[in-house]
Write an enzyme that holds these catalytic residues in place. Structure first.
Site, mmCIF file in Angstrom:
data_model
loop_
_atom_site.group_PDB
_atom_site.id
_atom_site.type_symbol
_atom_site.label_atom_id
_atom_site.label_comp_id
_atom_site.label_asym_id
_atom_site.label_seq_id
_atom_site.Cartn_x
_atom_site.Cartn_y
_atom_site.Cartn_z
ATOM 1 N N ASN A 23 37.023 -51.198 87.755
ATOM 2 C CA ASN A 23 37.167 -49.922 87.040
ATOM 3 C C ASN A 23 38.588 -49.639 86.583
ATOM 4 O OD1 ASN A 23 34.468 -49.636 87.257
ATOM 5 N ND2 ASN A 23 34.522 -48.111 88.894
ATOM 6 N N ARG A 92 27.797 -49.020 80.090
ATOM 7 C CA ARG A 92 28.125 -47.745 79.477
ATOM 8 C C ARG A 92 29.631 -47.534 79.404
ATOM 9 N NH1 ARG A 92 29.215 -44.107 81.911
ATOM 10 N NH2 ARG A 92 28.263 -42.536 80.566
ATOM 11 N N CYS A 116 21.377 -44.075 82.748
ATOM 12 C CA CYS A 116 21.377 -45.262 83.593
ATOM 13 C C CYS A 116 20.702 -44.847 84.891
ATOM 14 C CB CYS A 116 22.781 -45.806 83.795
ATOM 15 S SG CYS A 116 23.653 -45.046 85.129
ATOM 16 N N ARG A 121 24.530 -39.286 82.604
ATOM 17 C CA ARG A 121 25.854 -39.807 82.246
ATOM 18 C C ARG A 121 26.187 -39.632 80.771
ATOM 19 N NH1 ARG A 121 26.995 -45.119 85.492
ATOM 20 N NH2 ARG A 121 29.125 -44.355 85.320
ATOM 21 N N ASP A 306 31.101 -44.013 94.816
ATOM 22 C CA ASP A 306 30.794 -45.452 94.734
ATOM 23 C C ASP A 306 30.708 -46.111 96.104
ATOM 24 O OD1 ASP A 306 32.627 -46.169 91.657
ATOM 25 O OD2 ASP A 306 30.760 -45.132 92.082
ATOM 26 N N ILE A 328 28.418 -35.968 92.759
ATOM 27 C CA ILE A 328 28.900 -36.459 91.455
ATOM 28 C C ILE A 328 27.753 -36.812 90.521
ATOM 29 C CG2 ILE A 328 30.326 -38.192 90.311
ATOM 30 C CD1 ILE A 328 31.973 -36.378 92.130
ATOM 31 N N ARG A 398 27.596 -57.348 88.475
ATOM 32 C CA ARG A 398 28.347 -56.548 87.493
ATOM 33 C C ARG A 398 29.698 -56.133 88.050
ATOM 34 N NH1 ARG A 398 25.287 -51.728 84.859
ATOM 35 N NH2 ARG A 398 27.415 -51.584 84.113
HETATM 36 C C1 EPZ Z 1 33.469 -43.809 86.538
HETATM 37 O O1 EPZ Z 1 32.316 -43.538 85.760
HETATM 38 C C2 EPZ Z 1 33.207 -45.140 87.217
HETATM 39 N N1 EPZ Z 1 33.053 -46.174 86.198
HETATM 40 C C3 EPZ Z 1 31.956 -45.028 88.083
HETATM 41 O O2 EPZ Z 1 31.791 -46.280 88.755
HETATM 42 C C4 EPZ Z 1 32.158 -43.933 89.116
HETATM 43 O O3 EPZ Z 1 30.974 -43.787 89.878
HETATM 44 C C5 EPZ Z 1 32.485 -42.611 88.409
HETATM 45 O O4 EPZ Z 1 33.639 -42.791 87.545
HETATM 46 C C6 EPZ Z 1 32.784 -41.490 89.387
HETATM 47 O O5 EPZ Z 1 33.870 -41.855 90.189
HETATM 48 C C7 EPZ Z 1 34.163 -46.660 85.581
HETATM 49 O O6 EPZ Z 1 35.280 -46.253 85.869
HETATM 50 C C8 EPZ Z 1 33.950 -47.735 84.565
HETATM 51 P P1 EPZ Z 1 32.562 -39.621 85.318
HETATM 52 P P2 EPZ Z 1 32.347 -42.332 84.678
HETATM 53 O O7 EPZ Z 1 32.764 -39.452 83.861
HETATM 54 O O8 EPZ Z 1 33.711 -42.165 84.145
HETATM 55 C C9 EPZ Z 1 29.531 -36.163 84.239
HETATM 56 C C10 EPZ Z 1 30.663 -48.175 89.462
HETATM 57 O O9 EPZ Z 1 29.804 -48.289 90.335
HETATM 58 N N2 EPZ Z 1 30.043 -36.289 82.868
HETATM 59 O O10 EPZ Z 1 33.724 -39.397 86.234
HETATM 60 O O11 EPZ Z 1 31.219 -42.570 83.741
HETATM 61 C C11 EPZ Z 1 28.779 -37.408 84.677
HETATM 62 O O12 EPZ Z 1 27.434 -37.334 84.259
HETATM 63 C C12 EPZ Z 1 30.601 -47.029 88.482
HETATM 64 O O13 EPZ Z 1 31.657 -48.948 89.317
HETATM 65 C C13 EPZ Z 1 29.595 -35.389 81.896
HETATM 66 O O14 EPZ Z 1 28.780 -34.510 82.170
HETATM 67 O O15 EPZ Z 1 32.001 -41.085 85.592
HETATM 68 C C14 EPZ Z 1 28.916 -37.369 86.184
HETATM 69 O O16 EPZ Z 1 27.915 -36.523 86.723
HETATM 70 C C15 EPZ Z 1 29.326 -46.245 88.650
HETATM 71 N N3 EPZ Z 1 30.071 -35.518 80.632
HETATM 72 C C16 EPZ Z 1 30.288 -36.736 86.398
HETATM 73 O O17 EPZ Z 1 30.624 -36.080 85.165
HETATM 74 C C17 EPZ Z 1 30.994 -36.473 80.279
HETATM 75 O O18 EPZ Z 1 31.417 -36.518 79.100
HETATM 76 C C18 EPZ Z 1 31.394 -37.734 86.718
HETATM 77 O O19 EPZ Z 1 31.304 -38.747 85.754
HETATM 78 C C19 EPZ Z 1 31.436 -37.373 81.278
HETATM 79 C C20 EPZ Z 1 30.961 -37.250 82.562
#
Ligand code: EPZ
Length: 418
Positions: A23, A92, A116, A121, A306, A328, A398
């Site tokens: 990440n 994604r 997903c 997401r 995670d 989350i 992955r």
């Molecule tokens: C990052 O995902 C990580 N992926 C995820 O790791 C990790 O679980 C997540 O952060 C939380 O720590 C990468 O860094 C590539 P968020 P991300 O945007 O950025 C909502 C793994 O296993 N949200 O922080 O997609 C979202 O739905 C993966 O390696 C919105 O509503 O997560 C979630 O409920 C899985 N609108 C919350 O915020 C948006 O525009 C946090 O999501 C963006 C997010």
């Protein structure tokens, strides 16, 4: 479709090395779009998502030379500022090219990621921030198009909820915007800080990364750089749980202990012994039986979502009742049903999982549903009596580089069957 066959009951003993953070590698690779100069990245994990991102960059116009965990990327010209559905649907995090493409080429056409396994997401916060920076956004046919013919201009963006890749995407968009951008309620994950370090080496002016307020002073252009990615705190955390759940004695090397502080506190509360051997090494032992300890997932520096599935596996072996709150993502308990097939006693109530231990697990046929859930099934299998067959391990590939080899080297009876 590959499977893992695991025979449980062997305490893990020895040393296990942590790889580079997936990440952190993904945004770092996207950041190479921001310059026409070469960027050299080290400690890039050889995992499927990284290969997908590299392929996406080459389709956009990059040249990529990969030598093991060293990657040299140069985007002399943006040939096609697009991220097609067939790539985005498998990863994604492709939305991370949105900000850099609009900043570098003035436009981007990225497939909407779609849901997903763990939740809807959406990327609405990424898009709202880009609009505030002056991009015009349109959505049609499953794609989002962003254009900024006059370039981007700085703005103050306050995230209505903390988003890791949202913070990274907009930080990358802002580095070439005219004027100052302030990101408020920004994510504080180490991977955000690592990206800011790389961007700084490329000539960007960023202050406050790692805090909730990040200030970016736009510059005319960025240049090439050399950067080594930080260790993968989720991989390191997964190994720490593996040592605890098997009542072994495992030394995790090449990590950054402070990045795992929340997990370490919980492992110690559960009765495991975790010691910081030196600034890049942790040792975990579970000499006595484990006891339940509640956990709530939070944004960094809280307990990472995670590692929630891995911790749930551990709590099936702890005396008492553990309440696990997932705050989350809205659907991140799919591993619970699979563990229940192995004998775990887990009750799901909305965002809460109630784990009653200690319950002996028995080997069974189980199916991985997402990256971290599959890791938790490996952990459960390591302590289950008998043989477990885990299907769909492509999920695990992955985000983990040859996990079965690393675990087998410290005693696990695990093998991959094609
Ligand atoms: C990052 O995902 C990580 N992926 C995820 O790791 C990790 O679980 C997540 O952060 C939380 O720590 C990468 O860094 C590539 P968020 P991300 O945007 O950025 C909502 C793994 O296993 N949200 O922080 O997609 C979202 O739905 C993966 O390696 C919105 O509503 O997560 C979630 O409920 C899985 N609108 C919350 O915020 C948006 O525009 C946090 O999501 C963006 C997010």
């Amino acid at each position: 479709m590959d499977k893992f066959v695991v025979k449980g009951g062997v305490p893990l003993r020895g040393e296990i090395a942590t790889g580079g953070a997936k990440n952190s590698a993904l945004p770092a690779l996207a950041a190479t779009l921001l310059t026409d100069q070469p960027v050299n990245l080290q400690r890039i994990p050889r995992v499927r998502d990284v290969r997908t991102m590299q392929r996406l960059l080459v389709d956009i116009g990059a040249s990529a030379d990969v030598d093991g965990e060293s990657v040299r990327i140069q985007v002399r010209v943006v040939r096609s500022p697009e991220a097609p559905y067939e790539l985005v649907k498998t990863m994604r995090a492709s939305s991370l090219v949105l900000g850099p493409l609009v900043a570098r080429a003035g436009r981007a056409r990225v497939s909407l990621p779609g849901g997903c396994a763990i939740g809807a997401r959406p990327i609405n916060l990424h898009l709202a921030g880009l609009e505030q920076l002056g991009a015009q956004i349109q959505q049609a046919h499953g794609y989002v198009e962003a254009v900024a013919p006059q370039g981007l201009r700085g703005a103050t963006i306050r995230f209505e909820r903390i988003t890791v890749t949202g913070t990274e995407d907009l930080m990358m968009a802002a580095v070439l915007a005219r004027g100052e951008t302030v990101l408020q309620n920004a994510a504080r994950e180490p991977e955000v800080t690592d990206l800011a370090t790389l961007l700084g080496k490329m000539g960007a002016k960023i202050a406050g990364a790692g805090t909730s307020t990040i200030r970016i002073e736009g510059v005319e252009q960025l240049h090439g750089a050399e950067h080594s990615i930080i260790p993968d705190r989720i991989e390191a955390g997964t190994f720490l749980v593996a040592g605890a759940i098997t009542a072994g004695d495992l030394t995790v090397t090449g990590c950054i202990p402070e990045h795992n502080a929340a997990l370490i506190n919980k492992l110690q509360a559960a009765g495991a012994e975790v010691t910081e051997v030196n600034t890049s090494t942790l040792r975990v032992r579970a000499l006595t039986g484990l006891r339940s300890a509640d956990v709530t997932t939070e944004e960094y520096p809280g307990f990472p979502t995670d590692l929630q599935a891995q911790y749930m596996a551990l709590m099936t072996q702890a005396e008492g009742i553990a309440i696990i709150n997932e705050t989350i993502f809205e659907n991140r308990f799919m591993h619970a049903q699979e563990m229940a097939r192995m004998g775990a006693n887990i009750r799901l109530e909305g965002h809460q999982a109630i784990v009653a231990g200690r319950k002996e697990l028995t080997g069974a046929g189980v199916i991985a549903s997402d990256l971290r859930a599959s890791a938790s099934l490996v952990l459960a299998a390591l302590v289950a009596r008998g043989e477990t067959v885990i299907d769909r391990v492509y999920h695990i590939d992955r985000g983990y580089d040859k996990i079965e080899g690393k675990l087998a080297a410290v005693g696990a009876q695990i093998r991959r069957i094609e």
